[in-house]
Design an enzyme around this catalytic site. Structure first.
Site, short mmCIF file in Angstrom:
data_model
loop_
_atom_site.label_atom_id
_atom_site.label_comp_id
_atom_site.label_asym_id
_atom_site.label_seq_id
_atom_site.Cartn_x
_atom_site.Cartn_y
_atom_site.Cartn_z
N ARG A 1 0.89 -1.17 -0.13
CA ARG A 1 0.01 0.17 0.10
C ARG A 1 0.83 1.49 -0.17
O ARG A 1 0.05 2.32 -0.31
CB ARG A 1 -0.80 0.07 1.18
CG ARG A 1 -1.99 -0.94 0.94
CD ARG A 1 -3.01 -1.14 2.13
NE ARG A 1 -3.75 -2.28 1.97
CZ ARG A 1 -3.46 -3.58 2.71
NH1 ARG A 1 -2.25 -3.76 3.39
NH2 ARG A 1 -4.31 -4.55 2.78
N GLU B 1 5.33 -11.85 13.63
CA GLU B 1 4.67 -12.66 14.54
C GLU B 1 4.73 -14.07 14.24
O GLU B 1 4.72 -14.86 15.61
CB GLU B 1 3.15 -11.99 14.79
CG GLU B 1 2.39 -12.79 15.91
CD GLU B 1 0.89 -12.40 16.16
OE1 GLU B 1 0.15 -12.86 16.65
OE2 GLU B 1 0.85 -11.40 15.13
#
Length: 232
Positions: free
Chosen positions: A117, A154
């Protein structure tokens, strides 16, 4: 001059003084002038107030155009969807304008957009401020020789790449993405740019999720965001 001065003293009331000022054609030595310094201060203050109000309206418009999707891509996540921002030309323009206003006079030579983005917001900013745009991509997406930086996520690790020679030593870089969460991606982008000798002036995002502490991960590296939102 003496006659005029005595005449002025003979009218102590405000109404008479006002009449005298309005009759300055008959008494050219009597004049009421606004201090140029005071006028300039008032003008600057009014302009600052107007700009602050305009910026506040733009931020509200941007925030209201972003759709929040609960439990996506996994339960407990409040996903900030910027595709609805892109459907609103005025809100989208507001976001670009706010970034351009901030960076147009900072000597930025490179706008580095983080996949994916950052590719949406980076190019119009780069064009507006006269900088080159450099895409920072995921592995095996760039065709030429690349420099890479691995970073932790993560659930594992990922790699960011950019073309060798796209950014030069001494370039002043703005790193742009749509959102900062844990800050891992932005940190990798910054490290990659610093490895080639560039100066990262600032990182900028439309949205920050403060509870994920990405700003802390950046340390003393500056970060600018338009909106702070909840992501969990």
């Amino acid at each position: 001059m003496l006659h005029t001065s005595l005449y002025c003293r003979s009218f102590p009331s405000p109404s008479h003084l006002r009449s005298l000022v309005l009759s300055s054609r008959l008494f050219p030595s009597v004049a009421v002038r606004t201090s140029p310094t005071l006028s300039l201060r008032r003008s600057r203050a009014n302009r600052s107030i107007a700009m602050a109000a305009t910026e506040d309206n733009r931020i509200k418009r941007i925030a209201s155009s972003i759709r929040v999707i609960p439990d996506w891509p996994k339960p407990g996540v409040m996903f900030q969807d910027i595709t609805t921002l892109l459907l609103d030309p005025l809100a989208f323009k507001d976001s670009i304008d706010l970034f351009v206003e901030r960076y147009k006079d900072k000597g930025i030579t490179v706008v580095a957009g983080v996949e994916a983005r950052g590719f949406i917001f980076g190019p119009p900013i780069a064009l507006a401020i006269g900088a080159k745009f450099v895409p920072m991509r995921k592995p095996n997406k760039l065709p030429g020789e690349v420099i890479s930086e691995e970073y932790s996520l993560e659930y594992g690790t990922d790699v960011m790449e950019m073309h060798v020679g796209a950014v030069q030593s001494g370039d002043r870089v703005l790193v742009i993405d749509d959102l900062i969460a844990t800050g891992g991606t932005l940190c990798a982008a910054i490290r990659l740019l610093e490895r080639v000798g560039a100066e990262v002036v600032e990182s900028a995002c439309v949205i920050e999720l403060p509870e994920l502490k990405g700003r802390e991960r950046l340390g003393d590296r500056p970060l600018f965001v338009l909106i702070k939102a909840k992501g969990v």
